[in-house]
Design a protein around this motif. Sequence first.
Motif, PDB file in Angstrom:
ATOM      1  N   SER A  23      53.166  51.864  50.777  1.00  0.00           N
ATOM      2  CA  SER A  23      53.404  50.648  51.544  1.00  0.00           C
ATOM      3  C   SER A  23      54.336  50.933  52.720  1.00  0.00           C
ATOM      4  CB  SER A  23      54.028  49.569  50.660  1.00  0.00           C
ATOM      5  OG  SER A  23      54.483  48.490  51.439  1.00  0.00           O
ATOM      6  N   LYS A  24      53.804  50.824  53.924  1.00  0.00           N
ATOM      7  CA  LYS A  24      54.619  51.029  55.119  1.00  0.00           C
ATOM      8  C   LYS A  24      55.795  50.059  55.134  1.00  0.00           C
ATOM      9  CE  LYS A  24      52.484  49.978  58.884  1.00  0.00           C
ATOM     10  NZ  LYS A  24      51.698  49.935  60.129  1.00  0.00           N
ATOM     11  N   GLN A  25      55.554  48.830  54.722  1.00  0.00           N
ATOM     12  CA  GLN A  25      56.606  47.813  54.721  1.00  0.00           C
ATOM     13  C   GLN A  25      57.697  48.135  53.697  1.00  0.00           C
ATOM     14  OE1 GLN A  25      55.322  43.800  53.900  1.00  0.00           O
ATOM     15  NE2 GLN A  25      57.407  43.075  53.632  1.00  0.00           N
ATOM     16  N   LYS A  26      57.304  48.434  52.458  1.00  0.00           N
ATOM     17  CA  LYS A  26      58.293  48.706  51.409  1.00  0.00           C
ATOM     18  C   LYS A  26      59.071  49.985  51.687  1.00  0.00           C
ATOM     19  CE  LYS A  26      55.994  46.112  47.822  1.00  0.00           C
ATOM     20  NZ  LYS A  26      55.362  46.112  46.510  1.00  0.00           N
ATOM     21  N   LEU A  27      58.386  51.015  52.184  1.00  0.00           N
ATOM     22  CA  LEU A  27      59.079  52.250  52.515  1.00  0.00           C
ATOM     23  C   LEU A  27      60.054  52.008  53.664  1.00  0.00           C
ATOM     24  CD1 LEU A  27      59.198  55.178  51.603  1.00  0.00           C
ATOM     25  CD2 LEU A  27      57.485  55.707  53.337  1.00  0.00           C
ATOM     26  N   GLY A  28      59.655  51.170  54.613  1.00  0.00           N
ATOM     27  CA  GLY A  28      60.515  50.837  55.739  1.00  0.00           C
ATOM     28  C   GLY A  28      61.793  50.138  55.333  1.00  0.00           C
ATOM     29  N   GLU A  29      61.777  49.445  54.205  1.00  0.00           N
ATOM     30  CA  GLU A  29      62.971  48.765  53.710  1.00  0.00           C
ATOM     31  C   GLU A  29      64.003  49.751  53.171  1.00  0.00           C
ATOM     32  OE1 GLU A  29      61.527  45.949  50.852  1.00  0.00           O
ATOM     33  OE2 GLU A  29      60.406  44.826  52.367  1.00  0.00           O
ATOM     34  N   VAL A  30      63.551  50.951  52.805  1.00  0.00           N
ATOM     35  CA  VAL A  30      64.429  51.977  52.242  1.00  0.00           C
ATOM     36  C   VAL A  30      64.955  52.919  53.323  1.00  0.00           C
ATOM     37  CG1 VAL A  30      64.537  53.921  50.620  1.00  0.00           C
ATOM     38  CG2 VAL A  30      63.223  51.885  50.019  1.00  0.00           C
ATOM     39  N   LEU A  31      64.112  53.244  54.295  1.00  0.00           N
ATOM     40  CA  LEU A  31      64.452  54.255  55.296  1.00  0.00           C
ATOM     41  C   LEU A  31      65.360  53.721  56.391  1.00  0.00           C
ATOM     42  CD1 LEU A  31      60.956  55.932  55.836  1.00  0.00           C
ATOM     43  CD2 LEU A  31      62.746  56.531  54.178  1.00  0.00           C
ATOM     44  N   ASP A  32      66.333  54.539  56.770  1.00  0.00           N
ATOM     45  CA  ASP A  32      67.213  54.233  57.891  1.00  0.00           C
ATOM     46  C   ASP A  32      66.420  54.378  59.194  1.00  0.00           C
ATOM     47  OD1 ASP A  32      70.213  53.917  58.609  1.00  0.00           O
ATOM     48  OD2 ASP A  32      69.514  55.508  59.939  1.00  0.00           O
ATOM     49  N   ASP A  33      66.840  53.690  60.235  1.00  0.00           N
ATOM     50  CA  ASP A  33      66.182  53.804  61.538  1.00  0.00           C
ATOM     51  C   ASP A  33      66.213  55.236  62.066  1.00  0.00           C
ATOM     52  OD1 ASP A  33      65.603  51.103  61.526  1.00  0.00           O
ATOM     53  OD2 ASP A  33      67.308  50.559  62.801  1.00  0.00           O
ATOM     54  N   GLU A  34      67.224  56.005  61.662  1.00  0.00           N
ATOM     55  CA  GLU A  34      67.377  57.389  62.113  1.00  0.00           C
ATOM     56  C   GLU A  34      66.906  58.400  61.065  1.00  0.00           C
ATOM     57  OE1 GLU A  34      71.312  58.083  63.766  1.00  0.00           O
ATOM     58  OE2 GLU A  34      71.498  55.925  64.104  1.00  0.00           O
ATOM     59  N   PHE A  35      66.081  57.967  60.114  1.00  0.00           N
ATOM     60  CA  PHE A  35      65.627  58.817  59.010  1.00  0.00           C
ATOM     61  C   PHE A  35      65.013  60.121  59.505  1.00  0.00           C
ATOM     62  CE2 PHE A  35      62.149  60.171  56.206  1.00  0.00           C
ATOM     63  CZ  PHE A  35      62.873  60.460  55.073  1.00  0.00           C
ATOM     64  N   TYR A  36      65.327  61.212  58.770  1.00  0.00           N
ATOM     65  CA  TYR A  36      64.834  62.554  59.061  1.00  0.00           C
ATOM     66  C   TYR A  36      64.583  63.240  57.727  1.00  0.00           C
ATOM     67  CZ  TYR A  36      64.937  67.310  61.034  1.00  0.00           C
ATOM     68  OH  TYR A  36      64.629  68.584  61.415  1.00  0.00           O
ATOM     69  N   GLU A  37      63.442  63.920  57.595  1.00  0.00           N
ATOM     70  CA  GLU A  37      63.116  64.586  56.336  1.00  0.00           C
ATOM     71  C   GLU A  37      62.529  65.956  56.594  1.00  0.00           C
ATOM     72  OE1 GLU A  37      60.237  64.139  52.402  1.00  0.00           O
ATOM     73  OE2 GLU A  37      60.309  62.508  53.843  1.00  0.00           O
ATOM     74  N   ILE A  38      62.920  66.903  55.737  1.00  0.00           N
ATOM     75  CA  ILE A  38      62.261  68.199  55.653  1.00  0.00           C
ATOM     76  C   ILE A  38      61.553  68.184  54.305  1.00  0.00           C
ATOM     77  CG2 ILE A  38      62.517  70.697  55.617  1.00  0.00           C
ATOM     78  CD1 ILE A  38      65.235  70.243  57.096  1.00  0.00           C
ATOM     79  N   GLY A  39      60.244  68.013  54.345  1.00  0.00           N
ATOM     80  CA  GLY A  39      59.467  67.872  53.116  1.00  0.00           C
ATOM     81  C   GLY A  39      59.343  69.179  52.358  1.00  0.00           C
TER      82      GLY A  39
END
Length: 115
Positions: A23-39
């Motif tokens: 869910s783009k919406q639900k994931l967006g509620e968790v992630l910071d606007d500046e989110f960065y990930e190394i998968g």
Amino acid sequence: MRGLEQEIYELECSHIHPEVRISKQKLGEVLDDEFYEIGSSGRIWRRADYDEDHALTPDEMEISDFLLHPLGEEAVLTTYQIWNKTSGKKSLRSSVWKKRTSGWKLFFHQGTPSK
């Protein structure tokens, strides 16, 4: 677990839940606007990648060996292991959560394959 540790643990569990991952919406509620990930694949992800039509796989995952490391009053580091029940793979994870006016947000995340 108590207090802040329990709150952050529940947030970690929420963003790996299959319902949230797709869910783009639900994931967006968790992630910071500046989110960065190394998968764990080695790929770099940013918040904008999840704002588009990208959907994560709805894999079933389980957290173990969870530890919380305070970085100050408004940031914490978590470390833990993930067992991906769908793929059978394990990975070591670390996250940085930042306290924002809207609550704790996932600022940084990294996954490293393990045995």
